[in-house]
Design an enzyme around this catalytic site. Structure first.
Site, PDB file in Angstrom:
ATOM      1  N   THR A 180       0.745  -0.946   0.037  1.00 15.56           N
ATOM      2  CA  THR A 180       0.284   0.730  -0.186  1.00 15.56           C
ATOM      3  C   THR A 180       0.783   1.533   0.068  1.00 15.56           C
ATOM      4  O   THR A 180       0.567   1.966  -0.863  1.00 15.56           O
ATOM      5  CB  THR A 180      -0.796  -0.287   1.412  1.00 15.56           C
ATOM      6  N   SER A 221       5.548  -6.332  -1.910  1.00 14.88           N
ATOM      7  CA  SER A 221       4.773  -6.238  -0.617  1.00 14.88           C
ATOM      8  C   SER A 221       5.018  -7.904  -0.382  1.00 14.88           C
ATOM      9  O   SER A 221       5.278  -8.571  -0.951  1.00 14.88           O
ATOM     10  CB  SER A 221       3.115  -6.453   0.160  1.00 14.88           C
ATOM     11  N   HIS A 273       4.722 -10.162   2.789  1.00 12.16           N
ATOM     12  CA  HIS A 273       3.564 -10.939   2.884  1.00 12.16           C
ATOM     13  C   HIS A 273       2.825 -12.060   1.835  1.00 12.16           C
ATOM     14  O   HIS A 273       2.317 -12.857   2.248  1.00 12.16           O
ATOM     15  CB  HIS A 273       2.675 -10.179   3.888  1.00 12.16           C
ATOM     16  N   CYS A 324      -8.679  -6.121   1.921  1.00 17.44           N
ATOM     17  CA  CYS A 324      -8.751  -5.274   2.098  1.00 17.44           C
ATOM     18  C   CYS A 324     -10.607  -4.222   1.632  1.00 17.44           C
ATOM     19  O   CYS A 324     -10.614  -3.049   2.195  1.00 17.44           O
ATOM     20  CB  CYS A 324      -7.851  -4.231   0.631  1.00 17.44           C
TER      21      CYS A 324
END
Length: 388
Positions: A70, A201, A203, A327
């Site tokens: 993000t 990202s 993860h 999300c």
């Protein structure tokens, strides 16, 4: 439990835990400190940056560590657009696709709301693809940036990024791609893709949450979002998350090495799973492109059901999955991604996404497909009008 929600997050790999452990214990130095502990930390940070750079096929100085996908998306969209507008006030438009992650869409809307940019939306076809002609039709002399995701997090459709980037470059516009879902499944060679910025990202790659990276091409100006000590070559101030950077680099290097073989294996399992669901569940609708999709994602709508009810039944049967983007969890509104594909709102609300880790087994997917048949059948029976 059969875990089929890897698009939301992945378990941390043991190799990653072992690599990051020293930076959670004895190697606690600040890489900006000019003493032995700090110098050791700086060396480890440089090594982590070089690892990510090798995966991206870029220079180490073109990699910025962030707190996750993000932040990487926010820094790319806002940072590039604002820097270009500062150099040329006429550049006041950004282009995004109709199926972007909220991190990109909301960054564009922030530019619109606060800085007076216009946001141009590129439509997608019924399978979620952006075509070259569709992108070309929305580009204008005032366009500051194009941001189109590499692979969609809900339906798995993979975009022709190299072709789309070439269209943007033909009119002098830089191109960013959100590669958070593509990482580990698609090549991330930024030179082959011909892009100017790329976000990932940790993860989603088998590393802990809270770390990410952004590639930005060397000469591309970037307005920072976070100001302070000038870390990350002035692009992202704040003491670096040493353990997170090492974890991300370790996971990215491992995933890149395994990607060709694992992708080929999982594609075969995915296709068998899709075929089984379509064969055994009446009216099941596959969403996204049939073949030009991530190896790890199979997404469906099950008309006549409630997606949330199907999820609950599947969890009772030992299968964990999701109704779409993590999300957007808790929202009962139909997915904007599915609406952009032309799917009716009442059908979009029946969506279920199955997303796999690279270690998923054939036995698990066979059991999951059987569970889908059972769960959807049970939900439909319960929803049917009772006679008498």
């Amino acid at each position: 439990m059969i875990f089929l929600d890897a698009a939301a997050t992945t378990p941390v790999r043991r190799e990653v835990l072992e690599a990051m452990w020293p930076y959670l214990s004895g190697e606690f130095g600040n890489p900006s400190s000019h003493h032995t502990l700090g110098e050791a930390a700086a060396a480890a940070l440089a090594e982590a940056r070089s690892g990510v750079a090798k995966v991206f096929n870029c220079r180490a100085g073109e990699v910025t560590f962030t707190s996750g996908g993000t932040e990487s998306d926010n820094l790319a969209v806002k940072g590039i657009a604002l820097a270009r507008q500062a150099a040329d006030p006429a550049l006041n438009r950004v282009v995004i696709s109709a199926v972007e992650h909220p991190a990109v869409e909301e960054s564009a809307r922030y530019l619109e709301r606060v800085h007076g940019f216009a946001v141009d939306i590129v439509p997608v076809d019924g399978e979620g693809l952006v075509t070259v002609d569709a992108l070309r039709s929305v580009l204008k002399p005032e366009t500051a940036l194009v941001s189109i995701m590499y692979a969609n997090n809900e339906i798995g459709t993979v975009q022709p990024i190299a072709e789309l980037a070439a269209v943007a470059h033909a009119v002098g516009v830089p191109f960013h791609t959100d590669a958070v879902q593509a990482a580990g499944w698609c090549p991330l060679d930024v030179k082959a893709l011909g892009i100017d910025a790329l976000s990932i990202s940790a993860h989603k790659l088998g590393a802990p949450k809270g770390s990410g990276a952004l590639f930005t091409k060397g000469r591309l100006r970037l307005e920072p979002l976070i100001h302070g000590g000038g870390q990350e070559r002035g692009k992202r101030s704040g003491t670096e998350n040493m353990a997170g950077a090492v974890a991300l680099s370790t996971a990215a290097v491992l995933a890149a090495a395994e990607q060709p073989a694992q992708a080929q294996r999982v594609v075969q399992l995915r296709d068998r799973f899709i075929d089984r669901v379509l064969d055994t569940v009446p009216d099941a609708l596959l969403t996204g492109h049939r073949s030009q999709r991530l190896p790890s994602v199979a997404s469906f709508c099950f008309p006549g059901t409630s997606g949330e009810s199907v999820l609950l039944e599947l969890e009772r049967l030992g299968v964990v999955c999701s109704s779409g983007s993590a999300c957007a969890a808790g929202s009962d509104a139909p997915s904007p991604v599915l609406l952009a594909l032309g799917i009716a709102p009442e059908t979009a609300q029946t969506a279920v996404r199955f997303s796999f880790t690279s270690t998923i087994s054939e036995a698990d997917l066979e059991a999951a497909a059987a569970a889908v048949e059972t769960a959807v059948g049970r939900v439909k029976r319960l929803a049917a009008p009772q006679v008498g």
